[in-house]
Design an enzyme around this catalytic site. Structure first.
Site, short mmCIF file in Angstrom:
data_model
loop_
_atom_site.label_atom_id
_atom_site.label_comp_id
_atom_site.label_asym_id
_atom_site.label_seq_id
_atom_site.Cartn_x
_atom_site.Cartn_y
_atom_site.Cartn_z
N LYS A 26 0.79 -1.31 -0.13
CA LYS A 26 0.04 0.18 0.06
C LYS A 26 0.86 1.06 -0.22
CE LYS A 26 -1.81 1.74 4.09
NZ LYS A 26 -1.39 2.97 4.21
N ASN A 27 1.78 1.27 0.91
CA ASN A 27 2.81 2.45 1.18
C ASN A 27 3.41 2.72 0.10
OD1 ASN A 27 1.09 3.05 3.39
ND2 ASN A 27 2.99 2.49 4.84
N ARG A 96 -3.32 10.73 4.32
CA ARG A 96 -2.25 11.35 4.33
C ARG A 96 -1.28 11.26 3.26
NH1 ARG A 96 0.77 14.09 8.15
NH2 ARG A 96 3.13 13.74 8.10
N ASP A 120 -4.55 8.36 9.52
CA ASP A 120 -4.96 7.87 11.03
C ASP A 120 -4.34 8.97 12.21
OD1 ASP A 120 -5.53 5.26 10.18
OD2 ASP A 120 -3.37 5.10 9.27
N ASP A 309 4.53 0.28 12.10
CA ASP A 309 3.31 0.02 11.75
C ASP A 309 3.36 -1.53 12.06
OD1 ASP A 309 2.58 2.27 10.81
OD2 ASP A 309 2.76 1.72 8.52
N VAL A 331 8.36 6.45 16.74
CA VAL A 331 7.91 7.47 15.58
C VAL A 331 6.72 8.19 15.73
CG1 VAL A 331 7.48 6.80 13.14
CG2 VAL A 331 8.91 5.53 14.35
C1 UD1 Z 1 4.63 6.83 6.41
C2 UD1 Z 1 3.65 5.48 6.30
C3 UD1 Z 1 2.96 5.14 7.42
C4 UD1 Z 1 4.30 4.75 8.67
C5 UD1 Z 1 5.34 5.93 8.44
C6 UD1 Z 1 6.50 5.74 9.12
C7 UD1 Z 1 2.45 6.08 4.03
C8 UD1 Z 1 1.28 6.26 3.33
N1 UD1 Z 1 2.45 5.99 5.27
O1 UD1 Z 1 3.94 7.80 6.89
O2 UD1 Z 1 2.19 4.02 7.37
O3 UD1 Z 1 3.72 4.62 9.67
O4 UD1 Z 1 5.67 6.21 7.22
O5 UD1 Z 1 7.01 4.88 8.83
O6 UD1 Z 1 3.52 5.53 3.37
N2 UD1 Z 1 6.95 14.07 10.94
C9 UD1 Z 1 7.01 15.49 11.43
N3 UD1 Z 1 7.04 16.39 10.14
C10 UD1 Z 1 7.09 16.07 8.92
C11 UD1 Z 1 6.83 14.85 8.75
C12 UD1 Z 1 6.63 13.80 9.55
O7 UD1 Z 1 7.27 15.88 12.62
O8 UD1 Z 1 7.04 17.07 8.15
C13 UD1 Z 1 6.76 13.28 12.05
C14 UD1 Z 1 5.42 12.72 11.88
O9 UD1 Z 1 4.82 13.15 12.58
C15 UD1 Z 1 5.82 11.56 12.52
C16 UD1 Z 1 7.21 11.02 12.04
O10 UD1 Z 1 7.77 12.19 11.68
O11 UD1 Z 1 5.97 11.34 13.93
C17 UD1 Z 1 7.27 9.93 10.98
O12 UD1 Z 1 6.56 10.47 9.63
P1 UD1 Z 1 6.86 10.06 8.40
O13 UD1 Z 1 7.94 8.96 8.21
O14 UD1 Z 1 6.72 11.23 7.70
O15 UD1 Z 1 5.45 8.96 8.05
P2 UD1 Z 1 4.61 9.30 6.81
O16 UD1 Z 1 5.23 9.39 5.49
O17 UD1 Z 1 3.31 10.34 7.16
#
Ligand code: UD1
Length: 420
Positions: A26-27, A96, A120, A309, A331
């Site tokens: 999915k991701n 997201r 989520d 996850d 995370v």
């Molecule tokens: C992706 C995955 C999600 C997974 C996550 C971590 C998809 C669609 N989703 O989410 O399933 O749980 O990776 O492996 O691929 N953060 C910030 N600022 C930002 C961006 C992120 O503070 O600009 C923080 C987030 O709040 C979180 C952490 O960084 O606490 C990790 O987020 P990120 O790696 O960006 O996850 P996603 O890409 O949203």
């Protein structure tokens, strides 16, 4: 979010036995769908799971002018010469991953309008790293009434970017914008997730010039244009991992095919520590037992660390371990909502800051629980597989967001599970 009209009814007590195959991640598939917008023409993505999030992303693409047709697990996406720069606000709020359309549309059209994303609820999930990186490439943002408008008055140009945290989404957004930017972009402290490396492989097939994807320094040499391409989506390590933990929870013997065990090294290693016997080939994993898990400690981290996850599923397993385990969630600040539900089933789990203390109990007992997000719903189902009596996981639509054929797969392994 759709109304909670359907639930999963699981009767515990059966050891899972047998073999299933998983589909593409999915991701990864969601990001590849967005990436098609970078090149006008006809793209084919194969090994795409039939899940709700892919359907929603299809609607997002259609809104910006692409057509998206599915034939089994193949998607044919036809991208117009000039996409509409405005993403559908209601759909973006639901998912997201759709924030990646920001960098993509900006690179393709010089402008993008996107709602701030939903997804989520794991506490606050900011996009500051996405925006900071795109600003370094020359983007300018304006937020009005919940709609983020991005422009690039002087075009997008290469930059030397260093991320404060290896965010998957931020790395991807910058990557998607930089492939069509002028000059060279370096992304330091980049995410190393296999799904991101797969996105880079797809972009490379489209004609992008990318070095170092899958390592913490990615270098992108911008090109003038990209061409459509076909791509087979990397297997879903989270889907595979969920069924592997389900097998372990029941003390059964389960083989998962069409997966890449090397993408689950940390998770498999922890399951081994918990007493499971694991055998792997290049594209399959077999897990056997244990009768009762042993307690272990684990901490979630960006890849190649233990995947966040896969955290709720592992806590479900450890809830019946023969001692006390400690999990640390690094995370997300607030991925704990499922714990109260697990405790309703008789588990003894509590949190202390980012730490989760799991005192193993002899037995869980089935009851009605709220499957509040994709992995929580999967984890509570896993708990139900070992619980006494029937567990009703309310919120089956969460499972539909991330698992193709969840109920059928578990049934084919011998589980007593119905969707009602
Ligand atoms: C992706 C995955 C999600 C997974 C996550 C971590 C998809 C669609 N989703 O989410 O399933 O749980 O990776 O492996 O691929 N953060 C910030 N600022 C930002 C961006 C992120 O503070 O600009 C923080 C987030 O709040 C979180 C952490 O960084 O606490 C990790 O987020 P990120 O790696 O960006 O996850 P996603 O890409 O949203």
């Amino acid at each position: 979010m759709a109304p909670r009209t359907e639930s999963l009814h699981v009767v515990g007590g059966t050891r899972l036995e047998g073999e299933i195959a998983v589909l593409g991640a999915k991701n990864a598939a969601l990001k590849h769908m967005v990436a098609t917008l970078l090149a006008p023409g006809t793209h084919h993505l194969t090994n795409v799971p039939r899940i709700l999030d892919v359907e929603i992303m299809g609607k997002v693409l259609e809104h910006v002018g692409a057509t998206c047709e599915r034939d089994g697990t193949t998607l044919e996406i036809v991208v117009p010469e000039v996409p509409n720069p405005e993403a559908p606000l209601d759909l973006v709020r639901q998912m997201r991953a759709s924030i990646l359309i920001l960098g993509t549309l900006l690179a393709r059209t010089g402008e993008a309008r996107v709602a701030l994303p939903g997804g989520d609820d794991f506490g606050s999930r900011p996009i500051d790293l996405h925006l900071g990186g795109l600003e370094d490439l020359g983007a300018v943002f304006d937020l009005q009434h919940g709609v983020l408008r991005a422009t690039a008055p002087d075009g997008l140009h290469g930059a030397d970017i260093f991320l404060e945290f290896p965010s998957v989404g931020a790395t991807e957004n910058i990557l998607l914008a930089s492939v069509l930017s002028e000059g060279t972009t370096t992304i330091g402290n980049a995410a190393r997730e296999p799904e991101l490396a797969d996105l880079a492989a797809y972009l490379t097939a489209m004609g992008a010039e990318i070095e170092g994807a899958g390592t913490s320094t990615i270098r992108v040499h911008g090109v003038d244009e990209l061409r459509p391409a076909d791509h087979h989506v990397v297997p879903d390590r989270l889907e595979a991992g969920t069924y592997i933990v389900a097998g372990a929870m029941t003390g059964g013997r389960v083989t998962i095919r069409d997966c890449i065990p090397a993408h689950l090294r940390m998770e498999l290693s922890k399951l081994g520590d918990a007493g499971a016997t694991i055998t792997t080939g290049d594209d399959w994993v077999t897990i056997e037992g244990p009768d009762r898990p042993e307690p272990i400690d684990f901490a979630t981290l960006p890849f190649p660390g233990y995947h966040t996850d896969m955290h709720p599923q592992m806590v479900a397993l450890l809830s019946v371990a023969s001692g006390t385990s400690i999990a640390t969630e690094n995370v997300y600040a607030a991925r704990f909502r499922y714990i109260g539900e697990l405790n309703r089933m008789g588990a003894d789990v509590h949190t202390d800051g980012q730490h989760i203390i799991i005192r193993g109990v002899e037995e869980l007992s089935g009851c009605e629980v709220d499957g509040c997000d994709i992995r929580a719903a999967a984890a509570l189902t896993i708990a139900g597989l070992r619980a006494d009596g029937t567990t009703i996981v309310v919120g089956a639509q969460h499972v539909d967001r991330g698992y193709d054929g969840f109920v059928d797969n578990l049934r084919s392994l011998g589980a007593t599970i119905d969707r009602i």
